[in-house]
Design a protein around this motif. Sequence first.
Motif, mmCIF file in Angstrom:
data_model
loop_
_atom_site.group_PDB
_atom_site.id
_atom_site.type_symbol
_atom_site.label_atom_id
_atom_site.label_comp_id
_atom_site.label_asym_id
_atom_site.label_seq_id
_atom_site.Cartn_x
_atom_site.Cartn_y
_atom_site.Cartn_z
ATOM 1 N N ALA A 25 0.833 -1.211 0.000
ATOM 2 C CA ALA A 25 0.000 0.000 0.000
ATOM 3 C C ALA A 25 0.864 1.255 0.000
ATOM 4 C CB ALA A 25 -0.940 -0.002 1.207
ATOM 5 N N GLN A 26 1.933 1.254 0.784
ATOM 6 C CA GLN A 26 2.821 2.418 0.829
ATOM 7 C C GLN A 26 3.518 2.640 -0.511
ATOM 8 O OE1 GLN A 26 5.351 1.391 4.116
ATOM 9 N NE2 GLN A 26 4.066 2.458 5.597
ATOM 10 N N GLU A 27 3.959 1.558 -1.134
ATOM 11 C CA GLU A 27 4.629 1.664 -2.431
ATOM 12 C C GLU A 27 3.673 2.211 -3.494
ATOM 13 O OE1 GLU A 27 7.486 1.505 -5.428
ATOM 14 O OE2 GLU A 27 7.752 1.371 -3.260
ATOM 15 N N LEU A 28 2.454 1.698 -3.521
ATOM 16 C CA LEU A 28 1.476 2.182 -4.498
ATOM 17 C C LEU A 28 1.117 3.640 -4.232
ATOM 18 C CD1 LEU A 28 -0.817 -0.954 -4.760
ATOM 19 C CD2 LEU A 28 0.795 -0.112 -6.479
ATOM 20 N N ALA A 29 0.997 4.013 -2.963
ATOM 21 C CA ALA A 29 0.701 5.405 -2.616
ATOM 22 C C ALA A 29 1.840 6.326 -3.055
ATOM 23 C CB ALA A 29 0.451 5.535 -1.116
ATOM 24 N N ALA A 30 3.066 5.889 -2.885
ATOM 25 C CA ALA A 30 4.214 6.698 -3.299
ATOM 26 C C ALA A 30 4.230 6.883 -4.812
ATOM 27 C CB ALA A 30 5.511 6.039 -2.834
ATOM 28 N N THR A 36 0.968 12.047 -9.518
ATOM 29 C CA THR A 36 0.132 13.229 -9.296
ATOM 30 C C THR A 36 0.967 14.509 -9.343
ATOM 31 O OG1 THR A 36 -1.363 11.943 -7.927
ATOM 32 C CG2 THR A 36 -1.491 14.322 -7.700
ATOM 33 N N GLN A 37 2.095 14.497 -8.661
ATOM 34 C CA GLN A 37 2.955 15.685 -8.648
ATOM 35 C C GLN A 37 3.487 15.988 -10.038
ATOM 36 O OE1 GLN A 37 3.407 17.903 -6.208
ATOM 37 N NE2 GLN A 37 1.876 16.676 -5.143
ATOM 38 N N PHE A 38 3.817 14.955 -10.797
ATOM 39 C CA PHE A 38 4.315 15.153 -12.156
ATOM 40 C C PHE A 38 3.247 15.807 -13.032
ATOM 41 C CE2 PHE A 38 4.971 13.647 -16.522
ATOM 42 C CZ PHE A 38 6.230 14.173 -16.757
ATOM 43 N N VAL A 39 2.034 15.299 -12.939
ATOM 44 C CA VAL A 39 0.943 15.827 -13.760
ATOM 45 C C VAL A 39 0.585 17.250 -13.329
ATOM 46 C CG1 VAL A 39 -1.504 15.556 -14.334
ATOM 47 C CG2 VAL A 39 0.004 13.566 -14.345
ATOM 48 N N LEU A 40 0.465 17.464 -12.023
ATOM 49 C CA LEU A 40 0.049 18.776 -11.524
ATOM 50 C C LEU A 40 1.107 19.856 -11.701
ATOM 51 C CD1 LEU A 40 -1.878 17.751 -8.293
ATOM 52 C CD2 LEU A 40 -2.823 18.428 -10.519
ATOM 53 N N THR A 59 9.308 7.642 -15.837
ATOM 54 C CA THR A 59 8.966 7.082 -14.532
ATOM 55 C C THR A 59 7.485 7.264 -14.249
ATOM 56 O OG1 THR A 59 11.187 7.536 -13.710
ATOM 57 C CG2 THR A 59 9.482 7.186 -12.056
ATOM 58 N N ALA A 60 6.951 8.425 -14.570
ATOM 59 C CA ALA A 60 5.519 8.675 -14.366
ATOM 60 C C ALA A 60 4.685 7.716 -15.214
ATOM 61 C CB ALA A 60 5.177 10.130 -14.702
ATOM 62 N N HIS A 61 5.117 7.468 -16.422
ATOM 63 C CA HIS A 61 4.416 6.518 -17.285
ATOM 64 C C HIS A 61 4.444 5.129 -16.658
ATOM 65 C CE1 HIS A 61 3.966 3.659 -20.652
ATOM 66 N NE2 HIS A 61 3.039 4.516 -21.020
ATOM 67 N N GLY A 62 5.591 4.736 -16.113
ATOM 68 C CA GLY A 62 5.699 3.447 -15.424
ATOM 69 C C GLY A 62 4.805 3.385 -14.207
ATOM 70 N N ASP A 63 4.741 4.477 -13.461
ATOM 71 C CA ASP A 63 3.858 4.530 -12.293
ATOM 72 C C ASP A 63 2.402 4.355 -12.705
ATOM 73 O OD1 ASP A 63 6.040 4.969 -10.650
ATOM 74 O OD2 ASP A 63 5.717 7.138 -10.489
ATOM 75 N N LEU A 64 2.019 5.018 -13.782
ATOM 76 C CA LEU A 64 0.656 4.892 -14.273
ATOM 77 C C LEU A 64 0.359 3.450 -14.681
ATOM 78 C CD1 LEU A 64 -2.034 6.174 -15.062
ATOM 79 C CD2 LEU A 64 -1.006 6.758 -17.279
#
Length: 84
Positions: A25-30, A36-40, A59-64
């Motif tokens: 849960a912590q990893e997914l939240a991070a 979110t920060q990248f997009v905003l 990295t943001a694409h990977g997170d998504l």
Amino acid sequence: MSRRTVSLPEVWAERLGIDATDDVAQELAARFEHLTQFVLSGGIPRMGKAGAVSAEAATAHGDLWVLAGFLADARTAMTQEVNR
């Protein structure tokens, strides 16, 4: 041969390369926070702007991708429980 039922956190701990299922849960939240920060912060280039993709954008694409995969698996798990 018996098959052991694997929980959603166990599957995702392995996919994310972390040892404890409690940390999923912590990893997914991070990852969500980073995305979110990248997009905003305007990190996404405007449409029509071709150019090199930054490491942070990759990295943001990977997170998504990770978050979408987790949500799909969670939906499947919830659907299966409801149909039991």
